[in-house]
Write a protein that holds these residues in place. Structure first.
Motif, PDB file in Angstrom:
ATOM      1  N   VAL A  43       0.845  -1.185   0.000  1.00 24.55           N
ATOM      2  CA  VAL A  43       0.000   0.000   0.000  1.00 24.55           C
ATOM      3  C   VAL A  43       0.886   1.243   0.000  1.00 24.55           C
ATOM      4  O   VAL A  43       1.997   1.223   0.498  1.00 24.55           O
ATOM      5  CB  VAL A  43      -0.960   0.022   1.215  1.00 24.55           C
ATOM      6  N   ALA A  44       0.374   2.308  -0.562  1.00 22.82           N
ATOM      7  CA  ALA A  44       1.166   3.538  -0.673  1.00 22.82           C
ATOM      8  C   ALA A  44       0.839   4.496   0.464  1.00 22.82           C
ATOM      9  O   ALA A  44       0.376   5.602   0.247  1.00 22.82           O
ATOM     10  CB  ALA A  44       0.911   4.194  -2.020  1.00 22.82           C
ATOM     11  N   ASP A  45       1.110   4.063   1.687  1.00 18.59           N
ATOM     12  CA  ASP A  45       0.939   4.974   2.816  1.00 18.59           C
ATOM     13  C   ASP A  45       2.254   5.722   3.042  1.00 18.59           C
ATOM     14  O   ASP A  45       3.238   5.495   2.341  1.00 18.59           O
ATOM     15  CB  ASP A  45       0.465   4.232   4.067  1.00 18.59           C
ATOM     16  N   ASP A  46       2.273   6.641   3.984  1.00 17.74           N
ATOM     17  CA  ASP A  46       3.465   7.471   4.197  1.00 17.74           C
ATOM     18  C   ASP A  46       4.715   6.657   4.509  1.00 17.74           C
ATOM     19  O   ASP A  46       5.793   6.935   3.984  1.00 17.74           O
ATOM     20  CB  ASP A  46       3.226   8.488   5.313  1.00 17.74           C
ATOM     21  N   GLY A  47       4.597   5.645   5.354  1.00 19.48           N
ATOM     22  CA  GLY A  47       5.753   4.834   5.737  1.00 19.48           C
ATOM     23  C   GLY A  47       6.359   4.084   4.570  1.00 19.48           C
ATOM     24  O   GLY A  47       7.582   3.987   4.446  1.00 19.48           O
TER      25      GLY A  47
END
Length: 92
Positions: A43-47
């Protein structure tokens, strides 16, 4: 997602080195004490944008990273395939 650290910066550092070492020097035994499933969704989350997705984006700019075993494993994984082009050279 069971492993909240999957694909974050520390995970990239750990696995980048680990894959290179194990690729050069195969041990007779290896045990991963904190391993989870190898099938987490990317997934393209901040982390992950700062970790594994940034690694994929920048790796093609540096020959050593572009040719690394870790990058090769990432681009072959189904989790990372949507973040790589068909020729697997650059990140979208």
């Amino acid at each position: 997602m069971a492993n909240r650290h999957f694909g974050k910066l520390a995970d990239v550092w750990k696995h980048g080195v680990l894959v290179e070492v194990l690729g050069r020097e195969s041990p007779s035994r290896y045990a991963e004490t904190h391993a989870g499933s190898a099938a987490y969704p990317m997934v393209a989350d901040d982390g992950r944008r700062f970790g594994v997705l940034r690694f994929l984006a920048k790796a093609c700019e540096y020959p050593v990273l572009a040719g690394s075993r870790y990058r090769e494993r990432l681009v072959r994984s189904s989790a990372a395939s949507r973040w790589c082009t068909r020729d697997r050279r650059c990140w979208r």
